[in-house]
Design an enzyme around this catalytic site. Structure first.
Site, PDB file in Angstrom:
ATOM      1  N   HIS A   4       0.845  -1.197   0.000  1.00  0.00           N
ATOM      2  CA  HIS A   4       0.000   0.000   0.000  1.00  0.00           C
ATOM      3  C   HIS A   4       0.883   1.250   0.000  1.00  0.00           C
ATOM      4  O   HIS A   4       1.876   1.312   0.731  1.00  0.00           O
ATOM      5  CB  HIS A   4      -0.911  -0.008   1.225  1.00  0.00           C
ATOM      6  CG  HIS A   4      -1.987   1.018   1.174  1.00  0.00           C
ATOM      7  ND1 HIS A   4      -1.747   2.350   1.430  1.00  0.00           N
ATOM      8  CD2 HIS A   4      -3.300   0.931   0.872  1.00  0.00           C
ATOM      9  CE1 HIS A   4      -2.870   3.025   1.295  1.00  0.00           C
ATOM     10  NE2 HIS A   4      -3.834   2.187   0.949  1.00  0.00           N
ATOM     11  N   GLU A  61       0.679   4.041   1.390  1.00  0.00           N
ATOM     12  CA  GLU A  61       0.908   4.632   2.726  1.00  0.00           C
ATOM     13  C   GLU A  61       2.064   3.921   3.436  1.00  0.00           C
ATOM     14  O   GLU A  61       2.942   4.557   4.028  1.00  0.00           O
ATOM     15  CB  GLU A  61      -0.377   4.516   3.559  1.00  0.00           C
ATOM     16  CG  GLU A  61      -0.204   5.067   4.974  1.00  0.00           C
ATOM     17  CD  GLU A  61      -1.376   4.717   5.883  1.00  0.00           C
ATOM     18  OE1 GLU A  61      -2.530   4.748   5.434  1.00  0.00           O
ATOM     19  OE2 GLU A  61      -1.121   4.407   7.055  1.00  0.00           O
ATOM     20  N   THR A  70      -3.156   3.223   8.794  1.00  0.00           N
ATOM     21  CA  THR A  70      -4.261   3.991   9.385  1.00  0.00           C
ATOM     22  C   THR A  70      -5.628   3.326   9.185  1.00  0.00           C
ATOM     23  O   THR A  70      -6.562   3.617   9.928  1.00  0.00           O
ATOM     24  CB  THR A  70      -4.316   5.415   8.799  1.00  0.00           C
ATOM     25  OG1 THR A  70      -4.359   5.316   7.380  1.00  0.00           O
ATOM     26  CG2 THR A  70      -3.130   6.240   9.217  1.00  0.00           C
ATOM     27  N   SER A  88     -13.053   0.437  -4.528  1.00  0.00           N
ATOM     28  CA  SER A  88     -12.609   1.106  -3.297  1.00  0.00           C
ATOM     29  C   SER A  88     -12.817   0.151  -2.127  1.00  0.00           C
ATOM     30  O   SER A  88     -13.933  -0.292  -1.867  1.00  0.00           O
ATOM     31  CB  SER A  88     -13.421   2.400  -3.112  1.00  0.00           C
ATOM     32  OG  SER A  88     -13.620   2.665  -1.746  1.00  0.00           O
ATOM     33  N   ASN A 132     -12.725   0.523   1.082  1.00  0.00           N
ATOM     34  CA  ASN A 132     -13.588   0.916   2.205  1.00  0.00           C
ATOM     35  C   ASN A 132     -15.061   0.904   1.798  1.00  0.00           C
ATOM     36  O   ASN A 132     -15.938   0.608   2.614  1.00  0.00           O
ATOM     37  CB  ASN A 132     -13.127   2.238   2.857  1.00  0.00           C
ATOM     38  CG  ASN A 132     -13.524   3.467   2.094  1.00  0.00           C
ATOM     39  OD1 ASN A 132     -14.615   3.975   2.268  1.00  0.00           O
ATOM     40  ND2 ASN A 132     -12.643   3.977   1.235  1.00  0.00           N
TER      41      ASN A 132
HETATM   42 FE1  F3S Z   1      -6.545  10.387   6.786  1.00  0.00          FE
HETATM   43 FE2  F3S Z   1      -8.060   8.636   7.938  1.00  0.00          FE
HETATM   44 FE3  F3S Z   1      -8.796   9.645   5.672  1.00  0.00          FE
HETATM   45  S1  F3S Z   1      -5.865   8.576   7.770  1.00  0.00           S
HETATM   46  S2  F3S Z   1      -6.920  10.107   4.593  1.00  0.00           S
HETATM   47  S3  F3S Z   1      -8.576  10.762   7.600  1.00  0.00           S
HETATM   48  S4  F3S Z   1      -9.035   7.541   6.270  1.00  0.00           S
END
Ligand code: F3S
Length: 292
Positions: free
Chosen positions: A123, A125, A161, A218, A220
């Site tokens: 990923h 991130e 996250t 997506s 999520n």
């Molecule tokens: Fe940040 Fe959480 Fe959105 S880490 S990009 S607020 S899913």
């Protein structure tokens, strides 16, 4: 027919912030290029493209007076430096929750400690965070992968996250057996994903049909669909209002709506407006039938 929105839906803080930063640059007359797709929503990307935003795939493409945008997932420090050396201007739209993980990893590594990231190593991130502590950072997907870790010195354990809390805590516990001291475990999971799922779950048992607005790829949005489908058999993942099939709404008194973290408000409004107009049409038809 009642149209009910979940309590939490749509753009998360980081995505909204990134889009606003891009719009601010456009308003200032900049030539904007995003490194990778700004968000995982085709319709919003198309809207931004129509305003002149284009995507680049590597820092080398940022030459020629462009304003380059780092998206919410963040990048490695090396990529950031490359962008800064080529682009006229760099907008860092890294989500502050991601920046926190990057800084934690960097600080631990500077003290000679090992860092364990729990998440998907492919990923963007996670690739970005590894770049902040490249020599002593290990990425594991789950608890089972902790067995492959080498002996660890005073490890810091942090998470992607968007991870599930239970998966993170299990993995963090499994890291203990490899550590020479009690690991420092910092929960860096952002609540946006969970909040949307909790809100959808709370509504799903009270509606006859549920529309989840989001990209078909997506993750999520796909998870939101699964959460809704547990309690509402007529749950549908749609990208645009055109995908609403009137047949699916036959007999529905209450219809739920939610949206993934990359779905813009304008698209949600279009879906809600269409559902309301279908409800009005049905009421009118039923009233005429009753009179006759
Ligand atoms: Fe940040 Fe959480 Fe959105 S880490 S990009 S607020 S899913």
């Amino acid at each position: 027919m009642q149209v009910l929105l979940a309590e939490e839906y749509g753009f998360c803080f980081g995505v909204e912030r990134a889009v606003e930063m891009v719009e601010g640059a456009l308003a200032a007359g900049a030539t904007v290029r995003t490194l990778g797709p700004l968000i995982h929503n085709t319709q919003e990307i198309e809207r931004l493209e129509a305003e002149g935003v284009q995507m680049i795939t590597a820092p080398e493409e940022a030459a020629g007076g462009v304003t380059a945008v780092i998206r919410a997932h963040g990048v490695t420090p090396q990529v950031q430096i490359e962008l800064q050396s080529r682009a006229a201007n760099v907008i860092d739209a890294t989500c502050p929750f991601v920046t926190k993980v990057q800084k934690l990893a960097e600080r631990a590594a500077l003290k000679g400690r090992d860092v364990v990231l729990v998440g998907n190593p492919d990923h963007p991130e996670m690739i970005g965070v590894v770049g902040y502590a490249p020599h002593n950072t290990y990425v594991i997907r789950d608890a089972s992968e902790a067995a492959n870790l080498p002996p660890l010195h005073a490890p810091l354990v942090v998470s992607q996250t968007t991870l599930k809390l239970s998966a993170f805590l299990e993995a963090a516990a499994a890291v203990r057996s490899k550590a020479d001291a009690e690991p420092e475990v910092v929960n860096t999971i952002c609540s946006a994903t969970r909040d949307r799922q909790d809100a959808a779950r709370a509504l799903a048992g009270h509606v006859d049909a549920f529309y989840i607005i989001g990209g078909k790829h997506s993750s999520n949005s796909i998870k939101l669909l699964a959460v809704c489908a547990e309690q509402c058999a007529k749950s549908f993942l749609i990208e645009t209002p055109d995908e609403i099939d009137v047949e699916d709404l036959r007999g529905a008194e209450r219809v739920g709506v939610t949206a993934g973290a990359s779905t813009p408000n304008w698209l949600i409004e279009q879906v809600v407006t269409k559902l309301r107009s279908l409800g009005d049409e049905r009421n009118a038809t039923e009233a005429v039938a009753a009179v006759n």
